[in-house]
Design a protein around this motif. Structure first.
Motif, mmCIF file in Angstrom:
data_model
loop_
_atom_site.group_PDB
_atom_site.id
_atom_site.type_symbol
_atom_site.label_atom_id
_atom_site.label_comp_id
_atom_site.label_asym_id
_atom_site.label_seq_id
_atom_site.Cartn_x
_atom_site.Cartn_y
_atom_site.Cartn_z
ATOM 1 N N GLN A 122 7.629 41.291 33.965
ATOM 2 C CA GLN A 122 6.196 41.545 33.873
ATOM 3 C C GLN A 122 5.721 42.396 35.060
ATOM 4 O O GLN A 122 6.462 42.617 36.016
ATOM 5 C CB GLN A 122 5.429 40.216 33.843
ATOM 6 C CG GLN A 122 5.861 39.279 32.749
ATOM 7 C CD GLN A 122 5.716 39.883 31.357
ATOM 8 O OE1 GLN A 122 4.677 40.484 31.049
ATOM 9 N NE2 GLN A 122 6.727 39.727 30.520
ATOM 10 N N THR A 123 4.478 42.847 34.965
ATOM 11 C CA THR A 123 3.898 43.687 36.019
ATOM 12 C C THR A 123 3.529 42.837 37.228
ATOM 13 O O THR A 123 2.725 41.917 37.120
ATOM 14 C CB THR A 123 2.658 44.429 35.504
ATOM 15 O OG1 THR A 123 3.029 45.278 34.413
ATOM 16 C CG2 THR A 123 2.042 45.270 36.613
ATOM 17 N N TRP A 124 4.141 43.158 38.351
ATOM 18 C CA TRP A 124 3.824 42.467 39.601
ATOM 19 C C TRP A 124 2.761 43.229 40.390
ATOM 20 O O TRP A 124 1.903 42.622 41.012
ATOM 21 C CB TRP A 124 5.086 42.320 40.465
ATOM 22 C CG TRP A 124 5.958 41.178 40.060
ATOM 23 C CD1 TRP A 124 6.095 40.658 38.812
ATOM 24 C CD2 TRP A 124 6.810 40.403 40.908
ATOM 25 N NE1 TRP A 124 6.980 39.629 38.821
ATOM 26 C CE2 TRP A 124 7.440 39.440 40.086
ATOM 27 C CE3 TRP A 124 7.115 40.435 42.258
ATOM 28 C CZ2 TRP A 124 8.354 38.518 40.601
ATOM 29 C CZ3 TRP A 124 8.022 39.518 42.771
ATOM 30 C CH2 TRP A 124 8.634 38.560 41.954
ATOM 31 N N LEU A 125 2.846 44.558 40.349
ATOM 32 C CA LEU A 125 1.955 45.385 41.161
ATOM 33 C C LEU A 125 1.328 46.477 40.300
ATOM 34 O O LEU A 125 1.981 47.028 39.414
ATOM 35 C CB LEU A 125 2.732 46.032 42.318
ATOM 36 C CG LEU A 125 3.500 45.098 43.258
ATOM 37 C CD1 LEU A 125 4.350 45.902 44.223
ATOM 38 C CD2 LEU A 125 2.532 44.189 44.013
ATOM 39 N N ALA A 153 11.698 36.590 48.526
ATOM 40 C CA ALA A 153 11.460 37.923 47.969
ATOM 41 C C ALA A 153 10.065 38.029 47.369
ATOM 42 O O ALA A 153 9.375 39.045 47.550
ATOM 43 C CB ALA A 153 12.518 38.241 46.918
ATOM 44 N N ALA A 154 9.632 36.991 46.659
ATOM 45 C CA ALA A 154 8.306 37.032 46.039
ATOM 46 C C ALA A 154 7.195 37.004 47.090
ATOM 47 O O ALA A 154 6.196 37.720 46.972
ATOM 48 C CB ALA A 154 8.151 35.860 45.069
ATOM 49 N N VAL A 155 7.373 36.182 48.117
ATOM 50 C CA VAL A 155 6.377 36.124 49.182
ATOM 51 C C VAL A 155 6.293 37.454 49.923
ATOM 52 O O VAL A 155 5.202 37.913 50.299
ATOM 53 C CB VAL A 155 6.704 34.971 50.160
ATOM 54 C CG1 VAL A 155 5.838 35.058 51.417
ATOM 55 C CG2 VAL A 155 6.498 33.623 49.480
ATOM 56 N N THR A 156 7.430 38.097 50.120
ATOM 57 C CA THR A 156 7.450 39.398 50.790
ATOM 58 C C THR A 156 6.630 40.423 50.019
ATOM 59 O O THR A 156 5.885 41.224 50.613
ATOM 60 C CB THR A 156 8.893 39.897 50.940
ATOM 61 O OG1 THR A 156 9.641 38.947 51.715
ATOM 62 C CG2 THR A 156 8.943 41.254 51.623
ATOM 63 N N VAL A 157 6.741 40.406 48.696
ATOM 64 C CA VAL A 157 5.953 41.322 47.866
ATOM 65 C C VAL A 157 4.459 41.016 48.001
ATOM 66 O O VAL A 157 3.635 41.929 48.094
ATOM 67 C CB VAL A 157 6.397 41.225 46.391
ATOM 68 C CG1 VAL A 157 5.455 42.026 45.488
ATOM 69 C CG2 VAL A 157 7.826 41.729 46.237
ATOM 70 N N MET A 158 4.127 39.740 48.024
ATOM 71 C CA MET A 158 2.718 39.364 48.135
ATOM 72 C C MET A 158 2.134 39.734 49.494
ATOM 73 O O MET A 158 0.964 40.126 49.591
ATOM 74 C CB MET A 158 2.573 37.861 47.887
ATOM 75 C CG MET A 158 2.977 37.429 46.482
ATOM 76 S SD MET A 158 3.061 35.630 46.286
ATOM 77 C CE MET A 158 1.353 35.170 46.545
ATOM 78 N N VAL A 159 2.945 39.621 50.539
ATOM 79 C CA VAL A 159 2.470 39.915 51.890
ATOM 80 C C VAL A 159 2.321 41.416 52.116
ATOM 81 O O VAL A 159 1.354 41.887 52.718
ATOM 82 C CB VAL A 159 3.416 39.296 52.933
ATOM 83 C CG1 VAL A 159 3.061 39.766 54.341
ATOM 84 C CG2 VAL A 159 3.355 37.778 52.869
ATOM 85 N N PRO A 172 4.068 37.281 40.942
ATOM 86 C CA PRO A 172 4.792 36.912 42.166
ATOM 87 C C PRO A 172 4.541 35.464 42.581
ATOM 88 O O PRO A 172 5.465 34.769 43.027
ATOM 89 C CB PRO A 172 4.251 37.902 43.202
ATOM 90 C CG PRO A 172 3.811 39.078 42.409
ATOM 91 C CD PRO A 172 3.277 38.502 41.136
ATOM 92 N N ALA A 173 3.303 34.994 42.420
ATOM 93 C CA ALA A 173 3.004 33.589 42.728
ATOM 94 C C ALA A 173 3.751 32.659 41.778
ATOM 95 O O ALA A 173 4.226 31.585 42.179
ATOM 96 C CB ALA A 173 1.506 33.339 42.644
ATOM 97 N N LEU A 174 3.876 33.070 40.508
ATOM 98 C CA LEU A 174 4.639 32.280 39.547
ATOM 99 C C LEU A 174 6.100 32.197 39.967
ATOM 100 O O LEU A 174 6.729 31.137 39.848
ATOM 101 C CB LEU A 174 4.524 32.903 38.154
ATOM 102 C CG LEU A 174 5.362 32.251 37.050
ATOM 103 C CD1 LEU A 174 4.947 30.806 36.836
ATOM 104 C CD2 LEU A 174 5.251 33.046 35.747
#
Length: 207
Positions: free
Chosen positions: A42-45, A114-120, A149-151
Motif C-alpha cells: 500500500q501507499t506509505w508516502l 524500518a517503519a519508525v524510520t520512515v515515519m520519522v 507505516p503505523a500499521l
C-alpha cells in the motif's frame, strides 16, 4: 485411592490453554507477518512535488505515490522471514524453537525499526522514488505519511510478542519423530498389512 485415580484422568484430559495451542499461535504469527507484508503493498508516502522546480516531469494532482516496499524495502523481506519462521516452529524441536524464536523476534524488531524510520524521516525514505520519477534529488517537496507505516509498527510489535510465546507454549506441544512412531507401533502390537503400508508411506520401516 479412588479419588487419586479419578483426579489423574482429569489432569490428563486438561489440554493446553488457548494461547499455547500450536495452531492458534502459528496462525497469529502468520497473520501478523502477512499483515506487515500486506502493508508494504500500500501507499506509505505521498510526495507533492514543486512544479516550479521540477517542471512537468511529474504532473499529478494526487502527488507521487510511494509504496511501502519502496520506502522500507527491508519490511517485505523480514515479514517473509517471520512467516517462514512461524511455520517452521510448528514442526521444530525444543532447541530449534529457541533459534526460530530469536529469528522472528529480530525480524519483528527490524520491521518496527524500518517503519519508525520512515515515519520519522519520510523525505529521506522517498528520495529514491523521487529521483526515479524526476531524476532530481534534494528538491523542495512535501511528503505526507499514510497510516500504513503505523500499521507495520503495530503488527511488528504483535509479531514479536507472538514469537516470545513460542517458548512457554512449546511445553504443551508434542513432537513426534519416526523413532517415537516406531516405539508406539511396537507397543500397540503387531501391525497388519494396511498399517505396514501406512507406516511405509510415512517413511517408517515396519520391520
Amino acid at each position: 485411592m479412588q479419588e487419586d485415580g479419578a483426579s489423574q484422568p482429569a489432569a490428563k484430559r486438561t489440554g493446553a490453554p488457548v494461547w499455547a495451542r500450536k495452531s492458534s499461535l502459528v496462525l497469529i504469527i502468520a497473520a501478523m507477518a502477512l499483515a506487515a507484508f500486506g502493508s508494504t503493498t500500500q501507499t506509505w508516502l505521498t510526495v507533492h512535488l514543486d512544479p516550479a522546480q521540477l517542471g512537468q516531469a511529474v504532473n499529478s494532482q494526487d502527488g507521487l505515490q510511494v509504496q511501502g516496499s519502496k520506502a522500507a524495502t527491508t519490511v517485505t523481506a523480514l515479514a517473509l522471514v517471520a512467516l517462514a519462521g512461524g511455520l517452521a516452529a510448528s514442526i521444530a524441536g525444543r532447541i530449534a524453537r529457541w533459534i526460530i524464536t530469536a529469528i522472528i523476534v529480530l525480524a519483528s524488531a527490524g520491521i518496527v525499526t524500518a517503519a519508525v524510520t520512515v515515519m520519522v524521516d519520510p523525505l529521506a525514505a522517498a528520495q529514491g522514488s523521487i529521483a526515479a520519477a524526476t531524476g532530481i534529488t534534494g528538491s523542495s517537496v512535501q511528503v505526507n505519511v499514510s497510516a500504513f507505516p503505523a500499521l507495520a509498527v503495530v503488527t511488528g510489535i504483535l509479531l514479536g510478542l507472538g514469537a516470545l510465546l513460542i517458548i512457554p507454549a512449546g511445553r504443551y506441544w508434542k513432537t513426534r519423530t519416526k523413532y517415537d512412531a516406531a516405539a508406539a507401533g511396537a507397543a500397540e502390537g503387531p501391525a497388519d498389512e494396511i498399517d505396514s503400508w501406512d507406516r511405509l508411506s510415512r517413511g517408517d520401516d515396519p520391520t
